[in-house]
Design a protein around this motif. Structure first.
Motif, short mmCIF file in Angstrom:
data_model
loop_
_atom_site.label_atom_id
_atom_site.label_comp_id
_atom_site.label_asym_id
_atom_site.label_seq_id
_atom_site.Cartn_x
_atom_site.Cartn_y
_atom_site.Cartn_z
N ALA A 72 0.96 -1.23 0.18
CA ALA A 72 0.09 0.04 0.14
C ALA A 72 0.92 1.19 0.08
O ALA A 72 1.30 1.64 1.11
N VAL A 73 1.27 1.72 -1.25
CA VAL A 73 2.23 2.93 -1.38
C VAL A 73 1.43 4.17 -0.88
O VAL A 73 2.07 5.20 -0.47
N ASN A 74 0.18 4.16 -0.80
CA ASN A 74 -0.58 5.31 0.08
C ASN A 74 -1.92 4.68 0.76
O ASN A 74 -2.42 3.87 0.34
N GLY A 75 -2.20 5.39 1.97
CA GLY A 75 -3.19 4.63 2.78
C GLY A 75 -2.83 3.54 2.96
O GLY A 75 -1.93 3.04 3.34
N SER A 76 -4.04 2.50 3.35
CA SER A 76 -4.04 1.44 3.95
C SER A 76 -4.93 0.53 3.57
O SER A 76 -6.05 1.00 2.98
N CYS A 77 -4.80 -0.69 3.63
CA CYS A 77 -5.84 -1.89 3.51
C CYS A 77 -5.55 -2.98 4.33
O CYS A 77 -4.34 -3.01 4.74
N LYS A 78 -6.40 -3.86 4.34
CA LYS A 78 -6.27 -5.30 4.75
C LYS A 78 -6.10 -6.21 3.70
O LYS A 78 -6.77 -6.07 2.71
N VAL A 79 -5.12 -7.52 3.84
CA VAL A 79 -5.28 -8.42 2.73
C VAL A 79 -5.40 -9.93 3.57
O VAL A 79 -4.73 -10.11 4.47
N THR A 80 -6.34 -10.52 3.12
CA THR A 80 -6.69 -11.75 3.80
C THR A 80 -6.00 -12.87 2.71
O THR A 80 -6.66 -12.91 1.50
N LEU A 81 -5.23 -13.64 3.29
CA LEU A 81 -4.54 -14.75 2.41
C LEU A 81 -5.15 -16.08 3.03
O LEU A 81 -5.08 -16.33 4.22
N ASP A 82 -5.59 -17.13 2.15
CA ASP A 82 -6.13 -18.18 2.18
C ASP A 82 -5.51 -19.33 1.65
O ASP A 82 -5.39 -19.28 0.23
N ASN A 83 -4.78 -20.30 2.33
CA ASN A 83 -4.32 -21.37 1.78
C ASN A 83 -5.20 -22.73 1.25
O ASN A 83 -4.67 -23.75 1.02
N TRP B 171 -5.50 -18.03 -2.08
CA TRP B 171 -6.74 -16.93 -2.40
C TRP B 171 -6.52 -15.90 -1.72
O TRP B 171 -6.38 -15.77 -0.51
N GLY B 172 -6.59 -14.61 -2.23
CA GLY B 172 -6.40 -13.34 -1.77
C GLY B 172 -7.61 -12.20 -1.87
O GLY B 172 -8.22 -12.31 -2.84
N THR B 173 -7.84 -11.60 -0.65
CA THR B 173 -8.92 -10.72 -0.74
C THR B 173 -8.37 -9.29 -0.10
O THR B 173 -7.66 -9.67 0.99
N MET B 174 -8.38 -8.31 -0.86
CA MET B 174 -8.21 -6.86 -0.05
C MET B 174 -9.39 -6.28 0.09
O MET B 174 -10.33 -6.04 -0.73
N HIS B 175 -9.39 -5.73 1.22
CA HIS B 175 -10.41 -5.36 1.67
C HIS B 175 -9.98 -4.05 3.03
O HIS B 175 -9.15 -3.72 3.21
N ASP B 176 -11.21 -3.54 3.58
CA ASP B 176 -11.09 -2.35 4.34
C ASP B 176 -10.08 -1.12 3.91
O ASP B 176 -8.96 -0.72 4.79
N PHE B 177 -10.19 -0.59 2.65
CA PHE B 177 -9.48 0.33 2.13
C PHE B 177 -9.62 1.48 2.93
O PHE B 177 -10.88 1.92 3.04
N SER B 178 -8.70 2.20 3.01
CA SER B 178 -8.75 3.72 3.70
C SER B 178 -8.99 4.67 2.52
O SER B 178 -8.76 4.30 1.25
N ASP B 179 -9.28 5.79 2.70
CA ASP B 179 -9.50 6.92 1.34
C ASP B 179 -8.15 7.04 0.76
O ASP B 179 -7.20 6.87 1.61
N ASN B 180 -8.17 7.20 -0.26
CA ASN B 180 -6.78 7.51 -0.99
C ASN B 180 -6.07 6.30 -1.16
O ASN B 180 -4.77 6.60 -1.17
N CYS B 181 -6.33 4.94 -0.83
CA CYS B 181 -5.49 4.09 -0.86
C CYS B 181 -4.96 3.77 -2.36
O CYS B 181 -5.99 3.53 -3.17
N VAL B 182 -3.73 3.48 -2.33
CA VAL B 182 -3.15 3.10 -3.71
C VAL B 182 -2.37 1.78 -3.32
O VAL B 182 -1.35 1.69 -2.61
N LEU B 183 -2.90 0.44 -3.88
CA LEU B 183 -2.36 -0.66 -3.73
C LEU B 183 -1.38 -1.10 -4.98
O LEU B 183 -2.13 -1.24 -5.93
N GLU C 77 1.71 0.98 5.69
CA GLU C 77 2.90 1.80 5.74
C GLU C 77 3.53 1.43 4.24
O GLU C 77 3.81 0.14 3.89
N PRO C 78 4.07 2.31 3.71
CA PRO C 78 4.88 1.91 2.48
C PRO C 78 5.97 1.16 2.41
O PRO C 78 6.30 0.57 1.32
N LYS C 79 6.35 0.97 3.52
CA LYS C 79 7.44 0.00 3.73
C LYS C 79 7.11 -1.26 3.83
O LYS C 79 8.17 -2.23 4.10
N LYS C 80 5.92 -1.57 3.92
CA LYS C 80 5.47 -3.10 4.43
C LYS C 80 5.21 -3.58 3.07
O LYS C 80 4.42 -3.05 2.27
#
Ligand code: T46
Length: 131
Positions: free
Chosen positions: A58-69, A92-104, A80-83
């Motif tokens: 997430a180079v801007n803002g934030s989100c959650k990512v759920t990974l499922d094997n 299986w990947g799901t991206m969710h709970d995006f903040s305003d202005n998130c850039v993933l 954080e942009p360093k993560k």
């Protein structure tokens, strides 16, 4: 499946994070894409790939990512942009709970090919069991 913290090469002018394929990202990078204009309550992804590996930041803002094997699920905060987060093939990947202005930003190991996508969860479980 774990968060990788990249070194921040900052100085008085601001910050810089450098990522090289085959090093902190465990594949050669063939494709880069990014999603933005996301909505807090609308998830993205919700699929897996037969071969494509991905690396998400997430180079801007934030989100959650759920990974499922197929057996266990883990949710990660990309805030954080360093993560960075590695998503292997057949996860299986799901991206969710995006903040305003998130850039993933997503780095991918393969060129885009819709036939590499598994968009049906039952097909995904079968593919995992046959792997
Ligand atoms: C992922 C999340 C974060 C292309 O033409 N080329 C591409 O490289 C990609 C990724 C997509 N597309 C087309 C395919 C669809 O017509 O763009 C449209 C939207 O793709 P999709 O519905 O897959 O978008 P998301 O946001 O659900 O998922 C995408 C990636 O597909 C996925 O791998 O991790 O972003």
């Amino acid at each position: 499946m774990s968060i990788i913290l990249h070194k921040v090469l900052g100085d008085h002018r601001g910050q810089l994070v450098a990522i090289e394929g085959g090093d902190s990202v465990p594949f050669d990078i063939k494709r880069v894409f990014y999603i933005y204009g996301t909505q807090k309550k609308v998830s993205r992804g919700d699929h897996s790939h037969y071969n494509t590996k991905q690396y998400l930041i997430a180079v801007n803002g934030s989100c959650k990512v759920t990974l499922d094997n197929g057996k266990t699920k883990q949710t990660f905060d990309l805030d954080e942009p360093k993560k960075g987060l590695f998503q292997d093939a057949l996860i299986w990947g799901t991206m969710h709970d995006f903040s305003d202005n998130c850039v993933l930003l997503v780095l991918a190991s393969e060129y885009y090919n819709e036939s590499d996508y598994i968009r049906d969860y039952q097909f995904f479980l079968k593919a995992v069991n046959n792997s």
